[in-house]
Design a protein around this motif. Structure first.
Motif, short mmCIF file in Angstrom:
data_model
loop_
_atom_site.label_atom_id
_atom_site.label_comp_id
_atom_site.label_asym_id
_atom_site.label_seq_id
_atom_site.Cartn_x
_atom_site.Cartn_y
_atom_site.Cartn_z
N HIS A 77 0.82 -1.20 0.00
CA HIS A 77 0.00 0.00 0.00
C HIS A 77 0.86 1.26 0.00
CE1 HIS A 77 -3.49 2.50 0.71
NE2 HIS A 77 -2.85 3.06 1.75
N GLN A 78 1.96 1.21 0.78
CA GLN A 78 2.83 2.38 0.82
C GLN A 78 3.50 2.64 -0.52
OE1 GLN A 78 5.56 1.70 4.01
NE2 GLN A 78 4.02 1.95 5.62
N ARG A 79 3.84 1.62 -1.27
CA ARG A 79 4.51 1.77 -2.55
C ARG A 79 3.54 1.83 -3.73
NH1 ARG A 79 10.07 0.78 -2.83
NH2 ARG A 79 11.03 0.22 -0.85
N ASN A 80 2.23 1.87 -3.41
CA ASN A 80 1.22 1.91 -4.47
C ASN A 80 1.43 0.73 -5.43
OD1 ASN A 80 -0.99 2.88 -5.83
ND2 ASN A 80 0.18 4.37 -7.04
N ALA A 81 1.56 -0.46 -4.86
CA ALA A 81 1.89 -1.67 -5.63
C ALA A 81 0.79 -2.72 -5.47
CB ALA A 81 3.24 -2.23 -5.18
N TRP A 82 0.79 -3.72 -6.36
CA TRP A 82 -0.11 -4.86 -6.29
C TRP A 82 0.70 -6.13 -6.46
CZ3 TRP A 82 0.19 -7.66 -10.74
CH2 TRP A 82 0.55 -6.98 -11.92
N ILE A 83 0.10 -7.31 -6.12
CA ILE A 83 0.80 -8.58 -6.18
C ILE A 83 -0.14 -9.69 -6.64
CG2 ILE A 83 0.37 -9.13 -3.76
CD1 ILE A 83 3.14 -10.49 -3.71
N GLN A 84 0.42 -10.58 -7.44
CA GLN A 84 -0.29 -11.81 -7.83
C GLN A 84 0.61 -13.00 -7.51
OE1 GLN A 84 -1.15 -10.85 -12.04
NE2 GLN A 84 -3.33 -11.11 -11.54
N LEU A 85 0.03 -14.03 -6.87
CA LEU A 85 0.76 -15.25 -6.52
C LEU A 85 0.40 -16.34 -7.52
CD1 LEU A 85 0.16 -15.17 -2.66
CD2 LEU A 85 2.11 -14.28 -3.92
N LEU A 86 1.42 -17.01 -8.09
CA LEU A 86 1.22 -18.02 -9.13
C LEU A 86 1.77 -19.35 -8.64
CD1 LEU A 86 1.40 -15.14 -10.59
CD2 LEU A 86 2.08 -16.42 -12.63
N ASP A 87 1.06 -20.45 -9.08
CA ASP A 87 1.61 -21.78 -8.78
C ASP A 87 2.60 -22.16 -9.85
OD1 ASP A 87 0.12 -22.39 -11.00
OD2 ASP A 87 -1.45 -23.48 -9.91
N ALA A 88 3.05 -23.44 -9.80
CA ALA A 88 4.08 -23.88 -10.73
C ALA A 88 3.60 -23.88 -12.17
CB ALA A 88 4.56 -25.29 -10.34
N ASN A 89 2.27 -23.94 -12.40
CA ASN A 89 1.73 -23.96 -13.76
C ASN A 89 1.39 -22.57 -14.26
OD1 ASN A 89 1.85 -26.80 -13.88
ND2 ASN A 89 -0.07 -26.92 -12.71
N GLY A 90 1.66 -21.53 -13.47
CA GLY A 90 1.38 -20.18 -13.89
C GLY A 90 -0.03 -19.73 -13.58
N GLN A 91 -0.75 -20.52 -12.79
CA GLN A 91 -2.12 -20.16 -12.45
C GLN A 91 -2.10 -19.22 -11.23
OE1 GLN A 91 -4.87 -21.15 -14.18
NE2 GLN A 91 -6.11 -19.82 -12.86
N VAL A 92 -2.89 -18.12 -11.32
CA VAL A 92 -2.97 -17.19 -10.21
C VAL A 92 -3.78 -17.82 -9.09
CG1 VAL A 92 -3.77 -14.93 -9.47
CG2 VAL A 92 -2.80 -15.19 -11.77
N ILE A 93 -3.15 -17.97 -7.92
CA ILE A 93 -3.83 -18.60 -6.79
C ILE A 93 -4.25 -17.57 -5.74
CG2 ILE A 93 -2.72 -20.84 -7.12
CD1 ILE A 93 -0.68 -20.05 -4.99
N ASP A 94 -3.68 -16.37 -5.84
CA ASP A 94 -4.10 -15.32 -4.90
C ASP A 94 -3.63 -13.98 -5.47
OD1 ASP A 94 -5.27 -14.10 -2.80
OD2 ASP A 94 -3.95 -14.92 -1.24
N ALA A 95 -4.31 -12.88 -5.11
CA ALA A 95 -3.96 -11.55 -5.62
C ALA A 95 -4.41 -10.49 -4.64
CB ALA A 95 -4.57 -11.30 -7.00
N TYR A 96 -3.63 -9.41 -4.57
CA TYR A 96 -3.97 -8.28 -3.71
C TYR A 96 -3.73 -6.98 -4.49
CZ TYR A 96 -3.47 -11.82 -0.05
OH TYR A 96 -3.60 -12.96 0.70
N PHE A 97 -4.75 -6.17 -4.53
CA PHE A 97 -4.71 -4.86 -5.20
C PHE A 97 -4.43 -4.95 -6.70
CE2 PHE A 97 -2.54 -4.18 -0.95
CZ PHE A 97 -3.70 -3.80 -0.28
N ALA A 98 -4.60 -6.12 -7.31
CA ALA A 98 -4.28 -6.31 -8.73
C ALA A 98 -5.27 -5.54 -9.59
CB ALA A 98 -4.29 -7.79 -9.10
N PRO A 99 -4.86 -5.05 -10.76
CA PRO A 99 -5.78 -4.35 -11.66
C PRO A 99 -6.80 -5.33 -12.25
CG PRO A 99 -3.62 -4.62 -12.70
CD PRO A 99 -3.47 -5.07 -11.28
N GLU A 100 -7.88 -4.78 -12.72
CA GLU A 100 -8.97 -5.63 -13.23
C GLU A 100 -8.58 -6.38 -14.49
OE1 GLU A 100 -12.32 -3.14 -13.80
OE2 GLU A 100 -12.61 -2.73 -11.65
#
Length: 463
Positions: A77-100
């Protein structure tokens, strides 16, 4: 000379250009090496890359499940950033503040595409990190970091340099030559004119020149002043030389006349049958002519000593009133001037000056005799002693304006005098004697109205 100066200037300009090119190249290479070195040293600094790599400490991975801690979310939040967590196959398993418009699955090519280019919001830079078997993408908006992808080939760089480098160097040299030639003409043209002017001075050509404007204006002004002064000095030298030759001619004539008389009467004295009276008369004539020659030689000697300021003065305290009165009396007691009309007056009985009586008498007598000799017999001469001045005024013929400007010059004989027995040195000697006493003398005159001689002496004592 003109083209030699221009060529030297062009050579100096070209040398400067070549040196600047090499220096600029060396500086450019040095800056590139320095920049890369700084980038290498900044590997330990707090950059966005380090933040992304160290962010794994905020990610928890348990039994294939992952989550971001509260502290990590605060950092994002302080860096105005977002994150996406991916498994070994490249599938997004979790995300925070990611763009639509963020992807839910990333193929390897998608990861490369997102990392290299801005695929989401403008000004967002995406970084890739990993922890255990979990990968994550962090996008930071407004970080000020941009990626520039450059495709370079050593062969293409060398080919480009080989193809255009020589043309660029030649173009630079041509431009430098043209600019140097233009500036060279501006700078060397006045230098050539200056050298030409100096050569004219060397050859005694003092023609006027037009003073140009700009950097060399003071130089040309000084050259013009020097030329004017040299021209004036040369004219003065020629005039003095002409007067000296004329004076030598006059002196030679004056010397020949008494010498001829002396020789003639000496030959007569050798003849027999002369009476005693004739012998006495001839001897007197020889003596008179000898004395005239002696006076002439004395004047020559005195004027040379005065010219070189080698006149020895024996100064004594003298009552100038009594001194001038005696000169007037002695003049009236001299046979040729017994009938002269001379008035004497003084503002005090005693006015003391420190003078050399012999030389001062010589100067005053010269002015007094001139007032009598060069005027009609009925001329009236008035002598006045007043404080620190002696005035000798007459009401005679006066002196022309042309003669008055040369009155104190040596070898000069005025045009209004019929007396030819003098040497032409008397007035100049009188002036130099007075100046040797620290005084000054001036003469004012008007034709047919008279002449006034004013002798200014030192401060005096009155009683």
């Amino acid at each position: 000379m003109k083209w030699r100066l221009t060529a030297r200037f062009l050579l100096s300009i070209l040398s400067i250009v070549v040196i600047v090119i090499f220096v600029n190249t060396a500086i450019f290479i040095g800056l590139m090496v320095y920049q890369q070195f700084n980038k290498f040293n900044d590997a330990t600094a707090d950059t966005e890359e380090i933040f992304v790599r160290e962010f794994q400490q905020y990610i928890d991975v348990n039994s294939g499940q992952s989550s971001v801690r509260k502290e990590g979310l605060q950092q994002l939040h302080q860096r105005n950033a977002w994150i996406q967590l991916l498994d070994a196959n490249g599938q997004v398993i979790d995300a925070y503040f990611a763009p639509e418009n963020a992807l839910s699955h990333y193929a390897p090519i998608d990861l490369i595409q997102v990392y290299k280019y801005e695929e989401y919001e403008a000004g967002t830079t995406v970084y890739v990190g990993s922890k255990d078997n979990i990968s994550y993408l962090i996008g930071i908006k407004g970080s000020g970091v941009s990626r520039l992808v450059v495709h370079l080939s050593a062969a293409s760089i060398l080919q480009l340099i080989g193809k255009y480098g020589l043309l660029i160097v030649i173009a630079d040299l041509l431009v430098a030559t043209l600019v140097g030639w233009l500036f060279g003409r501006t700078l060397t043209k006045p230098l050539y004119a200056m050298i030409e002017r100096i050569q004219h001075l060397k050859n005694h050509k003092h023609m006027p020149i037009k003073v140009p404007k700009g950097l060399y204006r003071p130089v040309f002004e000084n050259l013009s002043e020097v030329s004017s002064e040299l021209a004036a000095h040369e004219q003065e030298r020629k005039r003095l030389e002409m007067m000296r030759e004329e004076w030598i001619s006059n002196v030679s004539h004056d010397m020949k006349t008494p010498l001829a008389s002396i020789r003639g009467y000496a030959e007569l004295l050798n003849e027999r049958g002369l009476s005693l009276n004739e012998q006495t008369e001839y001897a007197q004539i020889i003596e008179k002519q000898s004395l005239h020659m002696q006076d002439l030689l004395d004047d020559l000697n005195l004027t040379m000593r005065l010219r070189h300021q080698q006149l020895p003065l024996t100064l004594t305290e003298v009552n100038i009133v009594q001194f001038m009165r005696e000169i007037v009396i002695d003049t009236l007691n001299t046979p040729p001037y017994e009938q002269a009309n001379i008035d004497f007056d003084a503002t005090a009985d005693v006015i003391v000056h420190s003078i050399d009586e012999h030389f001062m008498r010589r100067a005053v007598v010269n002015f007094l005799y001139n007032a009598i000799l060069h005027n009609p017999p009925d001329v009236c001469v008035h002598v006045l002693v007043d404080a620190n001045t002696i005035t000798i005024a007459d009401n005679g013929h006066g002196i022309s304006a042309e003669d008055l400007t040369h009155i104190f010059e040596r070898y000069y004989r005025g045009t209004n005098t019929e007396q030819k027995q003098g040497t032409g040195l008397g007035t100049a000697i009188a002036r130099d004697i007075i100046e040797a006493h620290g005084g000054t003398v001036s003469i004012t005159s008007e034709e047919q109205k008279g002449t006034t001689v004013t002798i200014q002496l030192h401060k005096v004592s009155e009683k």
